[in-house]
Design a protein around this motif. Structure first.
Motif, PDB file in Angstrom:
ATOM      1  N   ILE A  33      -0.092   5.378  -4.727  1.00 58.70           N
ATOM      2  CA  ILE A  33      -0.513   5.251  -3.328  1.00 58.70           C
ATOM      3  C   ILE A  33      -0.670   3.777  -2.955  1.00 58.70           C
ATOM      4  CG2 ILE A  33      -2.440   5.646  -1.727  1.00 58.70           C
ATOM      5  CD1 ILE A  33      -2.876   8.347  -3.118  1.00 58.70           C
ATOM      6  N   LYS A  34      -1.337   3.017  -3.795  1.00 57.19           N
ATOM      7  CA  LYS A  34      -1.526   1.590  -3.525  1.00 57.19           C
ATOM      8  C   LYS A  34      -0.181   0.874  -3.415  1.00 57.19           C
ATOM      9  CE  LYS A  34      -5.850   1.487  -6.176  1.00 57.19           C
ATOM     10  NZ  LYS A  34      -6.517   0.952  -7.390  1.00 57.19           N
ATOM     11  N   GLU A  35       0.709   1.150  -4.365  1.00 59.60           N
ATOM     12  CA  GLU A  35       2.023   0.508  -4.365  1.00 59.60           C
ATOM     13  C   GLU A  35       2.795   0.855  -3.105  1.00 59.60           C
ATOM     14  OE1 GLU A  35       5.997   0.133  -7.241  1.00 59.60           O
ATOM     15  OE2 GLU A  35       4.625   1.833  -7.464  1.00 59.60           O
ATOM     16  N   ASP A  36       2.732   2.113  -2.687  1.00 55.83           N
ATOM     17  CA  ASP A  36       3.485   2.547  -1.505  1.00 55.83           C
ATOM     18  C   ASP A  36       2.939   1.910  -0.227  1.00 55.83           C
ATOM     19  OD1 ASP A  36       5.262   4.077  -2.926  1.00 55.83           O
ATOM     20  OD2 ASP A  36       4.197   5.965  -2.615  1.00 55.83           O
ATOM     21  N   LEU A  37       1.631   1.803  -0.123  1.00 57.44           N
ATOM     22  CA  LEU A  37       1.053   1.190   1.067  1.00 57.44           C
ATOM     23  C   LEU A  37       1.443  -0.283   1.163  1.00 57.44           C
ATOM     24  CD1 LEU A  37      -2.502   2.842   1.095  1.00 57.44           C
ATOM     25  CD2 LEU A  37      -0.569   3.357   2.598  1.00 57.44           C
ATOM     26  N   ARG A  38       1.409  -0.963   0.048  1.00 58.10           N
ATOM     27  CA  ARG A  38       1.821  -2.373   0.056  1.00 58.10           C
ATOM     28  C   ARG A  38       3.308  -2.496   0.408  1.00 58.10           C
ATOM     29  NH1 ARG A  38      -1.259  -2.564  -5.194  1.00 58.10           N
ATOM     30  NH2 ARG A  38      -3.362  -3.271  -4.660  1.00 58.10           N
ATOM     31  N   ASN A  54      -9.723   7.843  -2.697  1.00 56.03           N
ATOM     32  CA  ASN A  54      -8.708   7.660  -1.651  1.00 56.03           C
ATOM     33  C   ASN A  54      -8.991   6.419  -0.821  1.00 56.03           C
ATOM     34  OD1 ASN A  54      -6.579   9.929  -1.270  1.00 56.03           O
ATOM     35  ND2 ASN A  54      -8.445  11.062  -1.752  1.00 56.03           N
ATOM     36  N   MET A  55     -10.226   6.229  -0.420  1.00 54.37           N
ATOM     37  CA  MET A  55     -10.567   5.085   0.418  1.00 54.37           C
ATOM     38  C   MET A  55     -10.432   3.773  -0.353  1.00 54.37           C
ATOM     39  SD  MET A  55     -11.044   6.343   3.380  1.00 54.37           S
ATOM     40  CE  MET A  55      -9.866   7.617   2.934  1.00 54.37           C
ATOM     41  N   GLU A  56     -10.751   3.803  -1.645  1.00 56.41           N
ATOM     42  CA  GLU A  56     -10.597   2.581  -2.448  1.00 56.41           C
ATOM     43  C   GLU A  56      -9.133   2.201  -2.555  1.00 56.41           C
ATOM     44  OE1 GLU A  56      -9.680   0.003  -5.578  1.00 56.41           O
ATOM     45  OE2 GLU A  56      -9.170   2.136  -5.713  1.00 56.41           O
ATOM     46  N   ALA A  57      -8.251   3.215  -2.705  1.00 56.34           N
ATOM     47  CA  ALA A  57      -6.820   2.940  -2.806  1.00 56.34           C
ATOM     48  C   ALA A  57      -6.301   2.318  -1.511  1.00 56.34           C
ATOM     49  CB  ALA A  57      -6.057   4.227  -3.112  1.00 56.34           C
ATOM     50  N   ILE A  58      -6.746   2.838  -0.374  1.00 55.94           N
ATOM     51  CA  ILE A  58      -6.305   2.311   0.917  1.00 55.94           C
ATOM     52  C   ILE A  58      -6.858   0.901   1.140  1.00 55.94           C
ATOM     53  CG2 ILE A  58      -6.574   2.595   3.417  1.00 55.94           C
ATOM     54  CD1 ILE A  58      -6.462   5.660   2.897  1.00 55.94           C
ATOM     55  N   ALA A  59      -8.148   0.734   0.878  1.00 52.40           N
ATOM     56  CA  ALA A  59      -8.785  -0.566   1.132  1.00 52.40           C
ATOM     57  C   ALA A  59      -8.222  -1.660   0.233  1.00 52.40           C
ATOM     58  CB  ALA A  59     -10.294  -0.439   0.934  1.00 52.40           C
ATOM     59  N   SER A  60      -7.797  -1.296  -0.982  1.00 51.73           N
ATOM     60  CA  SER A  60      -7.291  -2.307  -1.906  1.00 51.73           C
ATOM     61  C   SER A  60      -5.871  -2.735  -1.573  1.00 51.73           C
ATOM     62  CB  SER A  60      -7.342  -1.775  -3.339  1.00 51.73           C
ATOM     63  OG  SER A  60      -6.411  -0.714  -3.513  1.00 51.73           O
ATOM     64  N   ALA A  61      -5.184  -1.953  -0.739  1.00 55.20           N
ATOM     65  CA  ALA A  61      -3.784  -2.264  -0.432  1.00 55.20           C
ATOM     66  C   ALA A  61      -3.659  -3.367   0.608  1.00 55.20           C
ATOM     67  CB  ALA A  61      -3.059  -1.009   0.048  1.00 55.20           C
ATOM     68  N   ALA A  62      -4.601  -3.436   1.550  1.00 50.44           N
ATOM     69  CA  ALA A  62      -4.490  -4.403   2.648  1.00 50.44           C
ATOM     70  C   ALA A  62      -5.813  -4.482   3.388  1.00 50.44           C
ATOM     71  CB  ALA A  62      -3.372  -3.992   3.598  1.00 50.44           C
ATOM     72  N   PRO A  63      -6.021  -5.502   4.207  1.00 51.04           N
ATOM     73  CA  PRO A  63      -7.265  -5.625   4.966  1.00 51.04           C
ATOM     74  C   PRO A  63      -7.429  -4.466   5.954  1.00 51.04           C
ATOM     75  CG  PRO A  63      -6.048  -7.702   4.944  1.00 51.04           C
ATOM     76  CD  PRO A  63      -5.128  -6.665   4.392  1.00 51.04           C
TER      77      PRO A  63
END
Length: 512
Positions: A205-210, A235-244
């Motif tokens: 998920i993190k890789e895809d968001l980036r 889930n929220m940690e994965a999203i927050a870690s991808a971008a501001p």
């Protein structure tokens, strides 16, 4: 293994359409598994072409040519088009494979028209099909793993198949993502009720968001999870870690039990702009809405208060209801829903008629054992064109009277105006208005009124609804023929009919 030419067809639409909703949204409704299958096939060294049919294309021109194998993904409402396409491709010498919800719900019917029918599908399942790859005209082979796969290719791996479909969307382009499969709830009518919940890789998920940030300035993501946010913090940690914060726009279907005010604050910070919680019923299924001890008026008040609170954090909320559940009786469930429409005017109510889909849920066995399931053609099984189960506590005319009254109330000029005024966001205002005046609001109301008139004026039509006749009314046959157009000639003999009690007969072979 020889290098194969493979076609993958994702049927978002069951036939040609030119509605405003289709033009704006159908390209955003592409399924993930066809993209996954295409990716797996390429990884095994084959040549792959995927098309997503939204109803706006000329399907004859779009279909892949000179293929050895074609995978077709279909919901049940598009099954007849899928059957016709399989017949066409078989005539060209191709091996055909069906996947998607229809394959899971009606495998015993689908094997009549496909060489392979796939339930839960892993990469190894696809490899087995491609290794064997042979025509099975007498009866296709049904393959299904014991559970959903633990890993799926992410957006980055699927991008070459995602991008061409999104280019068909004129305004909103929503990238399909999946954070989990299965569901922790046990709603008796739901296809995911018996599928164990399992999260997918948060690293993917993190890789895809980036990755998406390299393609869009502010990507819009539609989460396809049956119930998003069960593992909320992860889930929220994965999203927050991808971008501001504010880097993405997210749409998700979730339950009110997850959408607490504390969670909504976090969702707002992370860019969630549309949420689709299921209310379903005023009398049952309270575990999804944290109202397990509330019923009737009390539940309406609590749910309305919750929904109105949500609008402080997200601009768009759709509330989902199922009409015709066995717990419904008399005027009250419909009047309570009207009351909800008044109390939460900004919410867009999504109404589904109770429908059963073959092997989708164990509860279907009870309906079939009671002789309540009707043999409506698959073409109408989309939760609103037909209710294929006889209501427990209503006659058909009475039921349609109440559905028509509720739909007319919900999409009256007054209600549309109140929804427009109460909705806090310009894009959300436009979306609600478009849905109300197109096929979902006015269109359904016209169709329901046609059905009611036929129930009153046409004895044969009424007999079909009562289960006294299996002869399909011409009203429905003509709709199918019109929708399929040139593909009507390819519809296999017998495809308009199916054994509505096949699940029961398979589970209990002695039942006649």
């Amino acid at each position: 293994m020889a290098r194969l030419r493979i076609g993958v067809v994702d049927l978002v639409s069951k036939g040609p359409t030119s509605t405003l909703w289709a033009r704006v949204m159908h390209a955003n409704l592409a399924s993930i598994m066809p993209q996954v299958v295409a990716t797996w096939c390429e990884q095994q060294g084959h040549e792959v072409r995927l098309i997503c049919y939204t109803g706006l294309e000329n399907l004859q021109k779009e279909l892949p040519r000179d293929v050895n194998v074609v995978f077709i993904c279909s919901f049940t409402q598009a099954a007849l088009l899928a059957y016709a396409l399989s017949n066409y491709f078989r005539s060209q010498g191709a091996v055909t494979v069906l996947g998607g919800p229809h394959a899971r719900c009606y495998p015993d019917d689908a094997v009549k028209y496909f060489d392979y029918v796939l339930g839960f599908t892993h990469k190894e399942t696809i490899a087995e099909v491609l290794q064997e790859c042979r025509s099975r005209r007498r009866e296709g082979r049904h393959l299904s793993a014991s559970r959903q796969p633990l890993h799926l290719p992410g957006v980055k791996e699927r991008w070459k198949f995602i991008e061409p479909t999104l280019k068909k969307a004129p305004f909103l382009q929503m990238v399909p993502m999946l954070g989990s499969v299965g569901c922790p709830y046990t709603c008796s009518f739901c296809i995911d009720a018996t599928v164990d919940y399992q999260p997918l890789s948060f690293d993917v998920i993190k890789e895809d968001l980036r990755f998406l940030l390299t393609k869009y300035k502010r990507p819009t993501v539609g989460w396809h999870d049956p119930n998003f946010g069960v593992r909320f913090d992860a889930n929220m940690e994965a999203i927050a870690s991808a971008a501001p914060p504010g880097s993405f726009r997210f749409f998700a279907e979730s339950s009110l039990s997850i959408l607490t005010e504390a969670h909504l604050e976090v969702l707002q910070q992370n860019g969630f702009e549309a949420l689709l919680p299921g209310v379903e019923s005023w009398y049952e299924l309270g575990n999804k809405s944290r109202t397990s001890r509330s019923m009737g008026e009390e539940k309406v008040s609590r749910i309305s208060e919750h929904i109105n609170m949500m609008f402080r954090y997200v601009p768009y909320v759709q509330t989902n209801f199922v009409l015709g559940l066995d717990s419904d009786e008399g005027d009250e469930p419909f009047e309570l829903t009207k009351r909800f429409v008044d109390l939460s005017p900004a919410a867009f109510p999504g109404y589904s008629l109770l429908s059963v889909f073959g092997e989708a849920a164990p509860l279907n066995l009870e309906y079939q054992r009671a002789g309540r399931v009707l043999p409506f053609p698959f073409h109408f099984l989309n939760n609103h064109l037909a209710m294929n189960i006889k209501p427990k506590n209503y006659g058909w005319v009475e039921f349609y009277d109440k559905v028509i009254d509720l739909t007319a109330y919900t999409f009256s000029k007054k209600a549309i105006y109140r929804r427009f005024k109460a909705t806090p966001n310009a894009n959300a205002k436009w979306m609600n208005f478009m849905r109300a005046v197109s096929s979902e609001g006015y269109g359904r109301l016209r169709f329901y009124r046609q059905v009611r008139e036929k129930l009153l004026s046409d004895a044969a039509f009424r007999q079909y609804f009562e289960g006294e006749s299996r002869r399909l009314p011409s009203f429905y046959k003509e709709i199918i023929q019109k929708d399929l157009g040139v593909w009507w000639q390819w519809l296999p003999e017998g495809a308009l009919e199916h054994n509505e009690n096949a699940y029961l007969h398979k589970s209990f072979p002695t039942v006649v």
